[in-house]
Design a protein around this motif. Structure first.
Motif, PDB file in Angstrom:
ATOM      1  N   ALA A 177       0.812  -1.223   0.000  1.00  0.00           N
ATOM      2  CA  ALA A 177       0.000   0.000   0.000  1.00  0.00           C
ATOM      3  C   ALA A 177       0.843   1.269   0.000  1.00  0.00           C
ATOM      4  N   ARG A 178       2.126   1.147   0.320  1.00  0.00           N
ATOM      5  CA  ARG A 178       3.010   2.312   0.356  1.00  0.00           C
ATOM      6  C   ARG A 178       3.147   2.911  -1.038  1.00  0.00           C
ATOM      7  N   PRO A 179       3.162   4.239  -1.156  1.00  0.00           N
ATOM      8  CA  PRO A 179       3.327   4.847  -2.483  1.00  0.00           C
ATOM      9  C   PRO A 179       4.687   4.476  -3.082  1.00  0.00           C
ATOM     10  N   ALA A 180       4.690   4.295  -4.381  1.00  0.00           N
ATOM     11  CA  ALA A 180       5.942   3.980  -5.075  1.00  0.00           C
ATOM     12  C   ALA A 180       6.807   5.235  -5.185  1.00  0.00           C
ATOM     13  N   ASP A 181       8.095   5.038  -5.245  1.00  0.00           N
ATOM     14  CA  ASP A 181       9.026   6.144  -5.421  1.00  0.00           C
ATOM     15  C   ASP A 181       9.120   6.430  -6.909  1.00  0.00           C
ATOM     16  N   GLY A 182       8.435   7.484  -7.365  1.00  0.00           N
ATOM     17  CA  GLY A 182       8.422   7.823  -8.776  1.00  0.00           C
ATOM     18  C   GLY A 182       9.707   8.505  -9.200  1.00  0.00           C
TER      19      GLY A 182
ATOM     20  N   GLU B  32       6.844  10.572   1.674  1.00  0.00           N
ATOM     21  CA  GLU B  32       6.761  10.897   3.099  1.00  0.00           C
ATOM     22  C   GLU B  32       6.911  12.395   3.349  1.00  0.00           C
ATOM     23  N   ARG B  33       7.541  13.110   2.423  1.00  0.00           N
ATOM     24  CA  ARG B  33       7.704  14.562   2.547  1.00  0.00           C
ATOM     25  C   ARG B  33       6.767  15.324   1.619  1.00  0.00           C
ATOM     26  N   GLY B  34       6.167  14.617   0.676  1.00  0.00           N
ATOM     27  CA  GLY B  34       5.264  15.272  -0.265  1.00  0.00           C
ATOM     28  C   GLY B  34       5.981  16.157  -1.249  1.00  0.00           C
TER      29      GLY B  34
ATOM     30  N   THR C 229      19.489  18.266  -3.937  1.00  0.00           N
ATOM     31  CA  THR C 229      18.728  19.331  -3.294  1.00  0.00           C
ATOM     32  C   THR C 229      18.442  18.967  -1.839  1.00  0.00           C
ATOM     33  N   PRO C 230      18.394  19.980  -0.979  1.00  0.00           N
ATOM     34  CA  PRO C 230      18.101  19.722   0.434  1.00  0.00           C
ATOM     35  C   PRO C 230      16.648  19.274   0.620  1.00  0.00           C
ATOM     36  N   PRO C 231      16.332  18.639   1.757  1.00  0.00           N
ATOM     37  CA  PRO C 231      14.984  18.107   1.987  1.00  0.00           C
ATOM     38  C   PRO C 231      13.870  19.143   1.875  1.00  0.00           C
ATOM     39  N   GLY C 232      14.103  20.397   2.170  1.00  0.00           N
ATOM     40  CA  GLY C 232      13.052  21.407   2.153  1.00  0.00           C
ATOM     41  C   GLY C 232      12.711  21.954   0.783  1.00  0.00           C
TER      42      GLY C 232
END
Length: 111
Positions: free
Chosen positions: A10-15, A34-36, A52-55
């Protein structure tokens, strides 16, 4: 089927999208559910790491797929910041993008 297997299914795939190869490495966008957001990644010398940084969410509103949201220019990356649609410049030697170009109401794509 175990509950762990059901959660994993059920976890979203990493596109992954926008694969590009340059003399500075191979680059692509990867979604981080998980970060949208989407982050720019680089493969060089046998290792992959986020550029790129997480933000920072990389994406263009020109089309629904966010196509053309970054460009490789030598040892710099020009990317479209998803929320503001501003163009940011980031050196491959840095982990902090800087403002490069922004116009109110503009959208950038096809970089």
């Amino acid at each position: 089927m175990t509950s762990e297997a059901l959660r994993a299914a059920a976890r979203p795939a990493d596109g992954l999208s926008e694969l590009r190869a340059t003399s500075h490495g191979v680059f692509w966008l990867a979604s981080a559910p998980e970060r949208g957001c989407k982050r720019l990644w680089r493969w060089l010398d046998g290792e992959a790491y986020a550029v790129t940084p997480p933000g920072i969410d990389v994406g263009s509103r020109v089309n629904g797929y966010g196509g053309g949201a970054y460009a490789c220019l030598g040892d710099n990356i020009i990317l479209v910041e998803s929320q503001s649609q501003a163009l940011l410049r980031q050196s491959l030697d840095s982990d902090t993008p800087r403002s490069w170009w922004a116009r109110p109401e503009a959208r950038y794509g096809g970089c």
